[in-house]
Design a protein around this motif. Structure first.
Motif, short mmCIF file in Angstrom:
data_model
loop_
_atom_site.label_atom_id
_atom_site.label_comp_id
_atom_site.label_asym_id
_atom_site.label_seq_id
_atom_site.Cartn_x
_atom_site.Cartn_y
_atom_site.Cartn_z
N VAL A 239 0.85 -1.19 0.00
CA VAL A 239 0.00 0.00 0.00
C VAL A 239 0.89 1.25 0.00
O VAL A 239 2.06 1.19 0.39
N CYS A 294 -4.90 -6.18 9.47
CA CYS A 294 -4.68 -5.93 8.04
C CYS A 294 -5.66 -6.74 7.20
O CYS A 294 -6.32 -6.21 6.31
N GLU A 295 -5.78 -8.04 7.50
CA GLU A 295 -6.66 -8.87 6.69
C GLU A 295 -8.12 -8.48 6.87
O GLU A 295 -8.89 -8.49 5.91
N GLU A 297 -9.35 -5.57 7.39
CA GLU A 297 -9.60 -4.37 6.57
C GLU A 297 -9.65 -4.73 5.09
O GLU A 297 -10.52 -4.25 4.35
N TRP A 298 -8.72 -5.56 4.64
CA TRP A 298 -8.70 -5.94 3.22
C TRP A 298 -9.96 -6.69 2.82
O TRP A 298 -10.47 -6.51 1.71
N ARG A 301 -12.73 -4.59 1.62
CA ARG A 301 -12.56 -3.80 0.39
C ARG A 301 -12.32 -4.63 -0.86
O ARG A 301 -12.63 -4.19 -1.97
N TYR A 302 -11.75 -5.82 -0.71
CA TYR A 302 -11.31 -6.59 -1.87
C TYR A 302 -11.90 -8.00 -1.85
O TYR A 302 -12.34 -8.49 -0.80
N VAL A 307 -7.60 -11.71 -1.32
CA VAL A 307 -7.03 -11.43 0.00
C VAL A 307 -6.38 -12.68 0.58
O VAL A 307 -5.28 -12.63 1.14
N TRP A 310 -3.04 -13.28 -0.92
CA TRP A 310 -2.04 -12.35 -0.38
C TRP A 310 -1.60 -12.78 1.02
O TRP A 310 -0.42 -12.68 1.37
#
Length: 380
Positions: A239, A294-295, A297-298, A301-302, A307, A310
């Motif tokens: 990011v 982190c995950e 939040e991802w 959005r995605y 995810v 990643w």
């Protein structure tokens, strides 16, 4: 299909059959005094079903001792990660302490296995974890045709659901924690876990050469090259705020190959001290919590599959252990509800401003419009 018959050898009921080489096989299935003939026949039926599903077990030879199978098991399980191997060795030791290292695997009864697991010291999930490891030992012995059933088959091994201890590390928390760092290595360590979702060990082993500055990605690979369920090569997006930090730290780097060159000791202790120094509320699992944040939040959005690629695990794992509704998402939903309520109130206000004459004109206009539409349909 192999046929199994009920036999008796003194005080024991026996299952009797012939293997693929026409060699006679016997197995004690219970004491005559403790098992009725009907119960013994029921066991024979269950064995017959297992033989039908896995014919190879009919050829199983003499079962090995627990000690002999431990040595054989670890010699063929070259796929195990070192951490998994250590845990399984601990479980094997507990198993042999309880039943004896010279005890044959087929001499461990289901009743004895269940009683042992129920009395293991520790949490319920640890007991179930031990049972799961033991079940694995027997599954591999069955594959190797050394035994044909497992005494742990009926023991519960699924972990008990526990409410996750969540703490959401906000942008303000991150600013304080990064400000409390005394070196670029620690700043990158925290940022890689929170903004790229790397595991603690991954953050300490990733190198500057793994960063693709043009594509804004990081290649994460197993430390020793060995691929396991938790360690496999993957590409993680970088990011913008992480990219800026890595770039500035790279320009100031001392030539070390690793981004976070800190060794392997006492990181949790040092991280807890840093959190306290930063004035951030103390929370459990300091590095893993950053990855979970982190995950989570991802996932808002995605697409889930992207995810999970990643992060390096399956969607089921993500939903069970990593996904949690954040305060930001809750605020978005409530604000959306508030805006819809405001729109409804405004519409109601405008309708009240219409007088009766205006309302009548509107009705006549709508009625005339409907007639025109019907006439056009009839004409076509």
């Amino acid at each position: 299909m192999t046929e199994i018959k009920l036999g008796k050898n003194g005080d024991y009921w026996q299952a009797v059959w012939y293997d693929s080489k026409n060699k006679r096989k016997r197995k004690n299935i219970g004491r005559v005094g403790k098992l009725t003939k009907t119960q013994a026949k029921a066991k024979i039926v269950r064995m017959q079903k297992k033989f039908a599903i896995t014919p190879a077990i009919a050829d199983a030879g003499k079962a090995p001792t627990l000690k002999a199978w431990e040595e054989r098991y670890f010699s063929i399980r070259t796929d195990l990660a070192e951490s998994t191997r250590k845990i399984q060795k601990i479980v094997f030791k507990q198993l042999m302490d309880e039943f004896g290292e010279d005890t044959r695997m087929d001499r461990v009864s289901a009743d004895a296995a269940m009683e042992w697991v129920a009395n293991i010291e520790g949490s319920e999930n640890w007991r179930r974890n031990v049972a799961a490891k033991c079940k694995t030992f027997w599954v591999w012995a069955i594959k190797a045709k050394r035994v044909f059933d497992s005494p742990f088959e009926a023991v519960s091994t699924s972990p008990v659901e526990i409410e996750a201890d969540w703490y959401f590390v906000t942008d303000q928390d991150m600013e304080r924690m990064l400000g409390a760092c005394t070196t670029d290595r620690w700043r990158c360590y925290i940022a890689l876990c929170r903004w790229a979702g790397l595991r603690s060990e991954e953050a300490r082993t990733v190198t500057w050469r793994d960063v693709d500055w043009d594509a804004h990605t990081i290649m994460v690979a197993p430390k020793d090259g060995k691929v396991t369920t938790k360690k496999r090569r993957r590409v993680v997006p970088v990011v913008p705020k992480l990219y800026e930090m890595l770039l500035s730290c790279f320009e100031r780097s001392d030539g070390s190959a690793r981004i976070v060159d800190l060794g392997d000791n006492n990181h949790n202790r040092d991280m807890k001290a840093l959190i306290k120094r930063a004035g951030v509320k103390s929370y459990n699992k300091p590095f893993h919590t950053l990855r979970k944040n982190c995950e989570s939040e991802w996932l808002e959005r995605y697409p889930t599959m992207d995810v999970c690629q990643w992060m390096g695990h399956a969607p089921a794992v993500a939903m069970k252990h990593y996904k949690k509704s954040t305060a930001q998402l809750m605020q978005q939903v409530t604000e959306q509800v508030d805006s819809r309520e405001a729109e409804a109130m405004e519409l109601a206000r405008l309708m009240l401003e219409f007088d009766n004459e205006t309302m009548q004109e509107a009705k006549e206009f709508i009625h005339r419009l409907a007639e025109i539409i019907e006439e056009k349909k009839a004409g076509s």
